[in-house]
Enzyme design. Structure first.
Site, mmCIF file in Angstrom:
data_model
loop_
_atom_site.group_PDB
_atom_site.id
_atom_site.type_symbol
_atom_site.label_atom_id
_atom_site.label_comp_id
_atom_site.label_asym_id
_atom_site.label_seq_id
_atom_site.Cartn_x
_atom_site.Cartn_y
_atom_site.Cartn_z
ATOM 1 N N ASP A 52 6.171 -0.915 1.969
ATOM 2 C CA ASP A 52 7.172 -0.161 1.221
ATOM 3 C C ASP A 52 6.771 -0.031 -0.245
ATOM 4 O O ASP A 52 6.401 -1.007 -0.890
ATOM 5 C CB ASP A 52 8.520 -0.879 1.324
ATOM 6 C CG ASP A 52 9.593 -0.231 0.473
ATOM 7 O OD1 ASP A 52 10.002 0.891 0.822
ATOM 8 O OD2 ASP A 52 10.004 -0.836 -0.542
ATOM 9 N N GLU A 68 -8.060 -10.346 10.981
ATOM 10 C CA GLU A 68 -8.160 -11.622 11.696
ATOM 11 C C GLU A 68 -7.419 -11.577 13.026
ATOM 12 O O GLU A 68 -7.705 -12.370 13.935
ATOM 13 C CB GLU A 68 -7.563 -12.752 10.840
ATOM 14 C CG GLU A 68 -8.341 -13.093 9.586
ATOM 15 C CD GLU A 68 -7.677 -14.236 8.836
ATOM 16 O OE1 GLU A 68 -6.980 -15.052 9.491
ATOM 17 O OE2 GLU A 68 -7.821 -14.300 7.603
#
Length: 534
Positions: free
Chosen positions: A203, A258
């Site tokens: 955002d 990851e």
């Protein structure tokens, strides 16, 4: 030609859910996470690839969840962490990916980090927010203005300093220049990744850093623009889109990598968003995609606007990747913003078809699949702080946040047994899901067919985009990938328009406005489209 890198996400279609307004299951008038879980079968039936859920984190709700007081907790109004885990597991069972908001530019003033930061100038979190001394005359440090009106600075007597806020005073600005703040934000992201989320929508991420010299923003000539706030009178050169943001986004990407192939999309609201969008998505070590407000606040839909917006993304995949929304929780619904006529369902089919033909990641806002209209919320029912502060010049965001209509004859259109937090639109029960399910040519069923066609078309998902010469309001967009070419014809105007002989119309009809399977003639009716596979 092989699929582009990140093909799992490039071209994917997301469905945005504003949880306060989707479905209330506990009778308090506010939608909740169990309500989303209950409707996952409906969402899966649309044919979208995933859902983006607007904030459901712990919050005092001054800005309805975008003022976060605990990034790792679900606000009780929406349910519990266990409710979220059940939603996530069930969505994955349906093959739906789940994207959630991350708010990195600011927190709530009730967040524990800010409570500590404001106590003194030398505590461990003293530099976690943006603090500055006043000018000698006591006025704010510079001329920066807040989005919701007034100066972007509020005085705090504890520290004898001003703190910065780009939005409400209750949303103090995080100092994302500080590596400790970055570490803390990434730790909260890891919390959700460990739970199994498939990515994040970031955002207002171009608000996340500020000019370290705190220089004044230059003025912006108001000529030709509608001015509702002081914020509109300056170019936000020093409190938005700072050059250090992409380095932080590399850290976000390093973390999400990851966990495999995760999706990250940036919201970029600025005067000149394209360079920022590209810098946030360039190469393979930044975000997956970004979107601007090219269409969200546009007052008209024109072929020129589409050509310009799409034309910015015709180069290599390395240059980045866009996302597109025509409506969302911050912007008025496009069928009301762009059309004022007797056949809104027809226009809704046109806009949904156009959105799903664009190069990038289309984001379908809840209710667009029904052709929902903007609701005129009376002043006494407003909840949006921006609308209340600037009434009537800014009507705010409430009109696009009203409850989702599920059943025409049920109380509150099936959204809640209690009085909803915002009123149901007067015409929305007639557009409800149960009504449209039974109508083969409804906007809902039409949108399902469109999504199915896009899913099976490499050209529409990943293809290059080009345009044939055509006069306004005719748009002829060509998507191509490998051996597949798809021609998309749109008449964006209210009168019939002739298609020149130079345009090839001899392909197979994938779908068109009137549901016919014959190629269109040389005259395209008002507000209609045809998608052909050559």
């Amino acid at each position: 030609m092989s699929k582009p890198e990140q093909s799992r996400w490039r071209g994917a279609v997301l469905y945005q859910i504003y949880p306060r307004s989707y479905l209330d299951t506990n009778g308090d008038g506010v939608g909740d996470l169990p309500g989303i879980t209950q409707k996952l079968d409906y969402i899966a039936s649309l044919g979208v690839d995933g859902i983006w859920i607007s904030p459901f984190f712990a919050s005092p709700m001054k800005d309805f969840g975008y003022d976060v007081s605990d990034y790792c907790a679900v606000d009780p109004i929406f349910g519990t962490l266990e409710d979220f885990d059940q939603l996530l597991d069930r969505a994955h069972d349906y093959g739906l990916k789940v994207i959630i908001d991350q708010v990195y530019a600011h927190t709530s003033d009730e967040h524990a980090w800010f409570t500590e930061s404001r106590q003194s100038r030398n505590n461990p979190k003293a530099d976690w927010y943006v603090w500055q001394d006043p000018k000698p005359d006591g006025t704010p440090p510079n001329n920066w203005q807040a989005v919701f009106g007034g100066a972007a600075w509020t005085w705090d007597a504890r520290r004898q300093q001003y703190y910065m806020h780009n939005f409400l005073p209750e949303q103090p600005q995080l100092n994302v220049h500080n590596p400790e703040v970055q570490d803390a934000l990434l730790a909260t992201a890891r919390f959700w990744l460990d739970r199994g989320v498939d990515g994040f929508r970031l955002d207002a991420i171009n608000f996340a850093m500020h000019d370290r010299e705190f220089r004044d923003n230059p003025p912006w000539d108001p000529a030709g623009r509608t001015i509702t706030r002081p914020f509109d009178l300056q170019r936000r050169e020093h409190n938005q889109s700072q050059p250090e943001v992409p380095e932080f986004l590399k850290r976000v990407r390093e973390l999400t990598d990851e966990y495999g192939d995760r999706y990250t999309v940036a919201e970029v609201a600025s005067d000149d968003p394209l360079p920022t969008m590209r810098s946030y998505t360039w190469g393979d070590d930044r975000l997956t995609a970004a979107y601007s407000f090219d269409f969200l606040y546009a007052q008209t839909l024109t072929a020129k606007r589409v050509r310009r917006s799409q034309g910015n993304w015709t180069g290599s995949l390395e240059e980045g990747w866009p996302s597109w929304e025509f409506s969302n929780h911050d912007a008025p619904r496009c069928v009301s913003r762009w059309y004022d006529g007797p056949d809104r369902p027809r226009f809704a089919k046109l806009t949904n078809a156009l959105l799903l033909c664009l190069k990038g990641n289309p984001i379908l806002y809840q209710g667009e699949e029904l052709g929902l209209t903007q609701v005129d919320v009376p002043f006494e029912a407003l909840q949006d702080p921006e609308a209340i502060a600037n009434w009537p010049r800014t009507l705010g965001r409430d009109g696009a946040r009203t409850p989702m209509p599920w059943e025409e004859s049920a109380p509150n259109a099936g959204f809640s047994q209690a009085r909803p937090w915002l009123p149901v639109g007067a015409d929305h029960p007639r557009l409800s899901v149960d009504v449209q399910e039974d109508e083969p040519e409804s906007v809902l069923n039409f949108t399902r067919r469109l999504l199915d066609i896009r899913k099976g078309s490499p050209a529409l998902k990943w293809g290059d985009v080009s345009f044939a010469d055509s006069p306004e309001p005719l748009l002829i967009m060509i998507r191509s990938f490998g051996t597949e070419t798809v021609t998309c014809l749109f008449n964006l105007g209210g009168s019939p328009i002739e298609i020149s002989e130079a345009a090839h119309l001899d392909g197979t009809v994938l779908i068109q406005s009137d549901g016919l399977d014959q190629p269109p003639g040389r005259v395209l009716p008002p507000h209609s489209f045809a998608i052909l596979k050559l």
